[in-house]
Structure formats: structure tokens, C-alpha cells
Motif scaffolding. Structure first.
Motif, PDB file in Angstrom:
ATOM      1  N   PRO B 106       0.846  -1.255  -0.076  1.00  0.00           N
ATOM      2  CA  PRO B 106       0.068   0.068   0.020  1.00  0.00           C
ATOM      3  C   PRO B 106       0.840   1.398   0.240  1.00  0.00           C
ATOM      4  CG  PRO B 106      -0.081  -0.799   2.380  1.00  0.00           C
ATOM      5  CD  PRO B 106       0.664  -2.098   1.319  1.00  0.00           C
ATOM      6  N   GLN B 107       0.777   1.940  -1.071  1.00  0.00           N
ATOM      7  CA  GLN B 107       1.335   3.418  -1.237  1.00  0.00           C
ATOM      8  C   GLN B 107       0.505   4.270  -2.161  1.00  0.00           C
ATOM      9  OE1 GLN B 107       5.151   2.573  -3.372  1.00  0.00           O
ATOM     10  NE2 GLN B 107       4.129   3.445  -5.015  1.00  0.00           N
ATOM     11  N   ALA B 108       0.930   5.453  -2.179  1.00  0.00           N
ATOM     12  CA  ALA B 108       0.183   6.521  -3.093  1.00  0.00           C
ATOM     13  C   ALA B 108       1.050   6.234  -4.341  1.00  0.00           C
ATOM     14  CB  ALA B 108       0.400   7.952  -2.291  1.00  0.00           C
ATOM     15  N   ALA B 109       0.311   6.810  -5.525  1.00  0.00           N
ATOM     16  CA  ALA B 109       0.758   6.761  -6.699  1.00  0.00           C
ATOM     17  C   ALA B 109       2.268   7.219  -7.047  1.00  0.00           C
ATOM     18  CB  ALA B 109      -0.197   7.677  -7.742  1.00  0.00           C
ATOM     19  N   GLY B 110       2.412   8.546  -5.977  1.00  0.00           N
ATOM     20  CA  GLY B 110       3.531   9.309  -6.105  1.00  0.00           C
ATOM     21  C   GLY B 110       4.911   8.550  -5.191  1.00  0.00           C
ATOM     22  N   GLY B 111       4.534   7.428  -4.508  1.00  0.00           N
ATOM     23  CA  GLY B 111       5.452   6.508  -3.782  1.00  0.00           C
ATOM     24  C   GLY B 111       5.282   6.712  -2.299  1.00  0.00           C
ATOM     25  N   VAL B 112       4.721   7.514  -1.934  1.00  0.00           N
ATOM     26  CA  VAL B 112       4.543   7.934  -0.410  1.00  0.00           C
ATOM     27  C   VAL B 112       3.781   6.584   0.385  1.00  0.00           C
ATOM     28  CG1 VAL B 112       3.183   9.380   1.438  1.00  0.00           C
ATOM     29  CG2 VAL B 112       4.063  10.158  -0.783  1.00  0.00           C
ATOM     30  N   PRO B 113       4.336   6.085   1.376  1.00  0.00           N
ATOM     31  CA  PRO B 113       3.688   4.891   1.806  1.00  0.00           C
ATOM     32  C   PRO B 113       2.640   5.111   2.818  1.00  0.00           C
ATOM     33  CG  PRO B 113       6.221   5.119   2.766  1.00  0.00           C
ATOM     34  CD  PRO B 113       5.721   6.279   2.102  1.00  0.00           C
ATOM     35  N   PHE B 114       1.683   4.224   2.692  1.00  0.00           N
ATOM     36  CA  PHE B 114       0.410   4.588   3.713  1.00  0.00           C
ATOM     37  C   PHE B 114       0.737   4.560   4.876  1.00  0.00           C
ATOM     38  CE2 PHE B 114      -3.791   4.307   4.886  1.00  0.00           C
ATOM     39  CZ  PHE B 114      -3.882   3.632   5.985  1.00  0.00           C
ATOM     40  N   THR B 115      -0.010   5.561   5.650  1.00  0.00           N
ATOM     41  CA  THR B 115       0.237   5.853   7.079  1.00  0.00           C
ATOM     42  C   THR B 115      -1.065   6.166   7.463  1.00  0.00           C
ATOM     43  OG1 THR B 115       1.176   7.471   8.390  1.00  0.00           O
ATOM     44  CG2 THR B 115       1.279   8.135   6.054  1.00  0.00           C
ATOM     45  N   ALA B 116      -1.149   5.950   9.012  1.00  0.00           N
ATOM     46  CA  ALA B 116      -2.425   6.201   9.809  1.00  0.00           C
ATOM     47  C   ALA B 116      -2.655   7.735   9.779  1.00  0.00           C
ATOM     48  CB  ALA B 116      -1.922   5.810  11.329  1.00  0.00           C
ATOM     49  N   THR B 117      -1.321   8.506   9.514  1.00  0.00           N
ATOM     50  CA  THR B 117      -1.572  10.138   9.578  1.00  0.00           C
ATOM     51  C   THR B 117      -2.643  10.473   8.485  1.00  0.00           C
ATOM     52  OG1 THR B 117       0.393  10.380   8.269  1.00  0.00           O
ATOM     53  CG2 THR B 117       0.704  10.490  10.698  1.00  0.00           C
ATOM     54  N   GLU B 118      -2.885   9.421   7.698  1.00  0.00           N
ATOM     55  CA  GLU B 118      -3.792   9.768   6.513  1.00  0.00           C
ATOM     56  C   GLU B 118      -5.305   9.831   6.787  1.00  0.00           C
ATOM     57  OE1 GLU B 118      -2.222   7.431   3.467  1.00  0.00           O
ATOM     58  OE2 GLU B 118      -0.645   8.690   2.947  1.00  0.00           O
ATOM     59  N   PHE B 119      -5.563   9.253   8.126  1.00  0.00           N
ATOM     60  CA  PHE B 119      -6.946   9.642   8.637  1.00  0.00           C
ATOM     61  C   PHE B 119      -6.659  10.156  10.096  1.00  0.00           C
ATOM     62  CE2 PHE B 119      -7.231   5.598  11.101  1.00  0.00           C
ATOM     63  CZ  PHE B 119      -6.235   4.774  10.539  1.00  0.00           C
ATOM     64  N   GLN B 120      -8.065  10.266  10.425  1.00  0.00           N
ATOM     65  CA  GLN B 120      -8.124  10.610  11.890  1.00  0.00           C
ATOM     66  C   GLN B 120      -9.386   9.902  12.491  1.00  0.00           C
ATOM     67  OE1 GLN B 120      -7.551  11.601  14.943  1.00  0.00           O
ATOM     68  NE2 GLN B 120      -7.165  13.671  15.176  1.00  0.00           N
ATOM     69  N   SER B 121      -9.189   9.551  13.824  1.00  0.00           N
ATOM     70  CA  SER B 121     -10.241   8.962  14.644  1.00  0.00           C
ATOM     71  C   SER B 121     -10.341  10.020  15.772  1.00  0.00           C
ATOM     72  CB  SER B 121     -10.045   7.566  15.144  1.00  0.00           C
ATOM     73  OG  SER B 121     -10.978   7.213  15.942  1.00  0.00           O
ATOM     74  N   LYS B 122     -10.999  11.085  15.658  1.00  0.00           N
ATOM     75  CA  LYS B 122     -10.921  12.063  16.648  1.00  0.00           C
ATOM     76  C   LYS B 122     -11.645  12.036  18.110  1.00  0.00           C
ATOM     77  CE  LYS B 122      -9.475  16.579  17.103  1.00  0.00           C
ATOM     78  NZ  LYS B 122      -7.975  16.838  17.164  1.00  0.00           N
ATOM     79  N   GLY B 123     -12.586  11.147  18.060  1.00  0.00           N
ATOM     80  CA  GLY B 123     -13.329  10.821  19.226  1.00  0.00           C
ATOM     81  C   GLY B 123     -14.520  11.986  19.614  1.00  0.00           C
ATOM     82  N   ASP B 124     -14.592  12.697  18.418  1.00  0.00           N
ATOM     83  CA  ASP B 124     -15.749  13.682  18.516  1.00  0.00           C
ATOM     84  C   ASP B 124     -16.826  13.375  17.462  1.00  0.00           C
ATOM     85  OD1 ASP B 124     -16.716  16.412  17.176  1.00  0.00           O
ATOM     86  OD2 ASP B 124     -16.176  17.080  19.128  1.00  0.00           O
ATOM     87  N   VAL B 125     -17.796  13.338  17.966  1.00  0.00           N
ATOM     88  CA  VAL B 125     -19.064  12.873  16.907  1.00  0.00           C
ATOM     89  C   VAL B 125     -18.985  13.877  15.559  1.00  0.00           C
ATOM     90  CG1 VAL B 125     -21.404  12.642  16.612  1.00  0.00           C
ATOM     91  CG2 VAL B 125     -20.471  11.830  18.738  1.00  0.00           C
ATOM     92  N   PHE B 126     -19.076  15.064  15.666  1.00  0.00           N
ATOM     93  CA  PHE B 126     -19.217  16.000  14.653  1.00  0.00           C
ATOM     94  C   PHE B 126     -17.921  15.738  13.728  1.00  0.00           C
ATOM     95  CE2 PHE B 126     -23.345  17.680  14.970  1.00  0.00           C
ATOM     96  CZ  PHE B 126     -23.415  17.865  16.147  1.00  0.00           C
ATOM     97  N   ALA B 127     -16.733  15.859  14.318  1.00  0.00           N
ATOM     98  CA  ALA B 127     -15.319  16.092  13.385  1.00  0.00           C
ATOM     99  C   ALA B 127     -15.414  14.653  12.853  1.00  0.00           C
ATOM    100  CB  ALA B 127     -14.174  15.970  14.601  1.00  0.00           C
ATOM    101  N   ASP B 128     -15.759  13.387  13.503  1.00  0.00           N
ATOM    102  CA  ASP B 128     -15.532  12.301  12.787  1.00  0.00           C
ATOM    103  C   ASP B 128     -16.494  12.178  11.740  1.00  0.00           C
ATOM    104  OD1 ASP B 128     -14.598  10.067  15.662  1.00  0.00           O
ATOM    105  OD2 ASP B 128     -13.386  11.366  14.129  1.00  0.00           O
TER     106      ASP B 128
END
Lengths: 89, 204
Positions: B106-128
Motif C-alpha cells: 500500500p502506497q500512493a501513486a507518488g510513492g508515499v507509503p500508507f500511514t495512519a496520519t492519512e486519517f483521523q479518529s477524533k473521538g468527537d461525533v461531529f469531527a468524525d
């Protein structure tokens, strides 16, 4: 179109309807018409899966019936290769 | 928990190899707006969602995204399964091939590896929920970017299906947002975070 392709088509179509209606019913749980449609598709899918297992191989571990010899789960081809995919939707 | 069904959600039947196309499509596997990020986002967020129906929706959509990343990987596999070292050099697939050969990673087309920083789990109903709506739009836009440049019909068909699913998911998350608002005080939706300030939450 051969029988296997037709049966696979039925599985793909009813399964997609079940998936899509599941999401819809998650946000519209009171929609009776959607629920009826879900139940009809779910039943058709179940029948198609059981028929497929009897004629070819199980698509899920649950589908495995005791009537065949051997580890039939292992005889299903990998989904990312050909053979399972000649279905036109 | 998860069971597995030995079938793709939508058929993928690509007869012609094209490693260049594979290097573009791979973004929908491990890229910032791809299906792996989407599934991990929803499957992570569901735990702190205080409303059972919305948590259920996150589970169901997160599960479907796993089926989607499987489709993307099937496409990459079928686009590269008979590729030779010569093809790898010409097609711009060369950098990926050096580290992975015909392996799928799993990587992006440009070569950046997949990382958890690409999503958030904010624990806030609206933000999520609003993040989820944005994620579906980003994924839709990415599929449109792919469809502008890919001509092979056998590749386009599953991409068109996947794009349509993003639109539907966006719709469902919007409805979930309305269901959440309905349970809260319209004078101030942000008065408390129902995912955290449990003593203030009146009902589930």
C-alpha cells in the motif's frame, strides 16, 4: 451464457442489493418498503449461494455442506484471478 | 468479527497488462484518499461513536471499503501479472518494481507509503462524521482523476462502480449527521461531546 455465469450473476446482483440496502436501512430503519426488499434479496441470495455450493464450490465457510468429500473451501479459485469474474453486470 | 466470501464485490476482468495504469490505481489502495485509509478510518471511529446506529453504519461502510481495497488490488494484480523486467523499465513502474517486483504494497501513486496520519479518529461525533463525508468526496474526486486518464474499458468499469459507491457513502454519512443533530440541542450542538462527556448524554 452458461449456467455458472448466470448463477454468479444472480449472486453478484442479490449480494449488491443486500449490501446497498444494509447501508440504507442503517440510516432509515423505519422504511418498511426497503426492509421488504432487503428480505426478498437476502432470501434469493441465500438460495443462489447454496445452489452454487452444491454445483461448484462454497463461496463462504458457512456454505460448506457435509455432503462432499475433501476440503472444498480450498478448491475455490482466488477472487483476484480470472474464472470468477466473467460476469457482466 | 469478519467472515470472508471468495468473490469480489464487483467483477474485475482485465485481460491486458499495463504496469503504468497499476502505478496510478495504487493510490486507491494505499494513497491518502484510498480504500485502506477509508476502511481503517471508519473501523477505528466506530468504537467511540455513542450512537449504535451510526456505529453500525461505520462498521458496515468500513467493511465495504475492505471489499473495495480488495478490488483495487485485484486490478493491480491483473495489470501486472505477466509483466517482464523489460516492461517494468519502460512503463514508469521501475521504482515500485525494484522494491516489490509484482508484489502489492500500500502506497500512493507518488510513492508515499500508507500511514495512519492519512486519517483521523477524533473521538468527537461531529469531527468524525464530517471527516468521513470529506473522505468520500476526496475518494470520488480521485476516481474521477483516474477516469480522465484511463481508457481501457475493462479497467474503467470497476472504477466507475467504485466511484458511485463513494457518492452513496457520502449520502449515508450526511444522513447519519442529521440523525446525530436530531438527538442534540439545536441551540448549541457543541455544548458537549456525546462521545466523551458521557454524564451529559441523555440517550443512546
Amino acid at each position: 451464457m452458461d449456467d455458472k455465469t448466470k448463477l454468479l450473476g444472480e449472486i453478484y446482483e442479490t449480494s449488491f442489493a443486500v449490501n446497498d440496502l444494509t447501508l440504507y436501512l442503517d440510516t432509515h430503519p423505519e422504511d418498511a418498503q426497503a426492509l421488504a426488499e432487503f428480505q426478498a434479496m437476502h432470501a434469493r441470495r441465500k438460495t443462489a449461494m447454496q445452489t452454487f455450493e452444491k454445483k461448484y464450490y462454497p463461496l463462504t465457510v458457512d456454505c460448506m455442506s457435509g455432503s462432499k468429500d475433501g476440503w472444498t473451501w480450498g478448491s475455490a479459485p482466488a477472487p483476484w484471478q480470472g474464472g470468477m469474474t466473467n460476469v457482466e453486470l | 468479527m469478519w467472515n470472508y466470501e471468495k468473490r469480489l464485490q464487483f467483477p474485475v476482468n482485465i485481460k491486458k497488462n499495463c504496469p503504468k495504469t497499476a502505478t496510478l490505481i495504487i493510490s486507491q489502495y494505499g494513497g491518502p484518499d484510498g480504500e485502506l485509509g477509508a476502511s481503517m478510518r471508519y473501523l477505528s471511529q466506530r468504537f467511540s461513536m455513542p450512537y449504535n446506529d451510526v456505529g453500525g453504519l461505520l462498521t458496515d461502510i468500513g467493511t465495504e471499503e475492505l471489499a473495495h481495497l480488495e478490488m483495487i488490488c485485484a486490478m493491480i494484480y491483473q495489470l501486472t501479472d505477466n509483466v517482464t523486467a523489460e516492461d517494468a523499465k519502460i512503463a514508469g513502474f521501475d521504482a515500485y518494481y525494484i522494491d516489490h517486483a509484482a508484489g502489492i504494497w500500500p502506497q500512493a501513486a507518488g510513492g508515499v507509503p500508507f500511514t495512519a496520519t492519512e486519517f483521523q479518529s477524533k473521538g468527537d461525533v461531529f469531527a468524525d462524521i464530517v471527516e468521513d463525508m470529506a473522505a468520500e468526496q476526496k475518494a470520488r474526486a480521485t476516481y474521477e482523476n483516474l477516469l480522465r486518464v484511463i481508457e481501457d474499458e475493462e479497467v474503467r468499469k470497476p472504477l466507475i462502480f467504485l466511484r458511485e459507491r463513494e457518492v452513496i457513502h457520502f449520502q449515508r454519512f450526511g444522513e447519519a449527521l442529521e440523525r446525530v443533530k436530531f438527538r442534540l440541542d439545536s441551540n448549541n450542538y457543541y455544548f458537549f461531546n456525546p462521545a466523551f462527556d458521557k454524564q451529559m448524554a441523555k440517550s443512546k
